[in-house]
Design an enzyme around this catalytic site. Structure first.
Site, PDB file in Angstrom:
ATOM      1  CB  CYS A  11      -0.996  -0.032   1.154  1.00 14.47           C
ATOM      2  SG  CYS A  11      -0.271   0.103   2.778  1.00 14.47           S
ATOM      3  CB  CYS A  83      -4.548   1.429  -2.645  1.00 15.71           C
ATOM      4  SG  CYS A  83      -2.791   1.263  -2.271  1.00 15.71           S
ATOM      5  CB  CYS A  88      -2.260   0.596  -5.642  1.00 17.96           C
ATOM      6  SG  CYS A  88      -3.459   0.072  -4.432  1.00 17.96           S
TER       7      CYS A  88
END
Length: 136
Positions: A11, A83, A88
């Site tokens: 992430c 995400c 991302c």
């Protein structure tokens, strides 16, 4: 003998979702997975992630945020991006790619109880996805 699969949870900040994923995957699936986590803009481990995980008896207090730039692409079989509302990070290489869009549990909350509840919800969602994806 089966070789362990190398899974990277990815992430942005590597402070909450990916850290909880790393802890959960290691705890519940450690016999079949080598687990790591990283972020494109690493920050600091969120204390509420530590609290939410401790409720399950999983200690991630020793974890620290790591940069995706420190992960060797050849050592990764599967990348799980976590995400939802942010962009991302991209991970290079020929890997299996999974995307689990989980709202950031560190988003603003009305009070500390709601904030912790957001972390619990993310944790439980991740735990369910791990069981669905990685249980034999």
């Amino acid at each position: 003998m089966n070789q362990k699969r190398n899974v990277l949870f990815l992430c942005v900040a590597n402070s909450a979702r990916s850290q909880m994923s790393e802890g959960l995957a290691r705890f519940y699936h450690g016999e079949q997975l080598n687990v790591m986590s990283a972020g494109s803009e690493p920050s600091q481990l969120n204390p509420l992630a530590v609290t939410a995980m401790a409720e399950l008896g999983i200690d991630i207090s020793h974890h620290h945020s790591k940069s995706v730039d420190t992960v060797e692409p050849d050592l990764v079989d599967t990348v799980v991006t976590l995400c939802a509302e942010e962009v991302c990070p991209v991970f290079p290489g020929r890997v299996e790619r999974l995307h689990w869009p989980i709202p950031d549990p560190a988003r603003p909350a009305s009070d500390e109880a709601q904030a912790l509840q957001q972390f619990r919800e993310a944790r439980d969602w991740i735990k369910d996805k791990l069981a669905e994806q990685f249980s034999s």
